[in-house]
Design an enzyme around this catalytic site. Sequence first.
Site, PDB file in Angstrom:
ATOM      1  CG  ASP A 110      -1.735   7.783   0.544  1.00  0.00           C
ATOM      2  OD1 ASP A 110      -0.775   8.566   0.512  1.00  0.00           O
ATOM      3  OD2 ASP A 110      -2.626   7.762  -0.325  1.00  0.00           O
ATOM      4  CG  ASP A 133      -1.641   1.260   1.465  1.00  0.00           C
ATOM      5  OD1 ASP A 133      -2.370   1.672   0.550  1.00  0.00           O
ATOM      6  OD2 ASP A 133      -1.488   1.858   2.546  1.00  0.00           O
ATOM      7  CG  ASP A 192      -1.646   2.237   6.647  1.00  0.00           C
ATOM      8  OD1 ASP A 192      -1.812   3.378   7.125  1.00  0.00           O
ATOM      9  OD2 ASP A 192      -2.047   1.919   5.510  1.00  0.00           O
TER      10      ASP A 192
END
Length: 202
Positions: A20, A18, A174
Amino acid sequence: MLDPRLQPVPPYSALIFDCDGTLVDSAPANERAWRHALAAQGVELDSAWYHARTGLSADELLAALEAEIGRELDRQQAHAAALDAYDWLVDTVPPREQVVAVARADHGRVPLGVASGGSRERVLASLRAARIHTLFDVVVTKDDVPRGKPAPDVYLLAAERLRVRPGECVAYEDTDEGLAAALAAGMRVIDIRPALTATPIS
């Protein structure tokens, strides 16, 4: 030295990250950009509410906000304003060095990809600002797929473009939405959040 909590366990044929919050710490800049964009429509963005939904795409975030405030927003205007504001802030976005270290360690050994729920323009700007864009063979964003996270589409397309079976990939995430997306794609997933908040294991 790599944090052992972030090291992928063999065998694996590709790593997919991922962007961001995972490769770059963009949350403060993203929040400021959305706060600016929504203020123009008379909405004060609640920080706790926003941080609980950072894994959503822009459209999903705005839909959730509309449900929260009980009225429709000009989504196109809000999204454009947030992108413009982020452009001004992107140079303040630092890399997540613990995670980037994993990508650097495997660069040239296995294919590396990015699978993001953000727009292509924003993701590429973040990777370039952090000077890590050359590490990745493939970048897939919400602009490339019909459904954003938690649907598995971005991860499945990233694996396809890397020419690797999804089950042979390890993903890094995250957010809960991102974890769900990678798991739904059939990948092993490493949640980076414990490594960001706790003392490394020696």
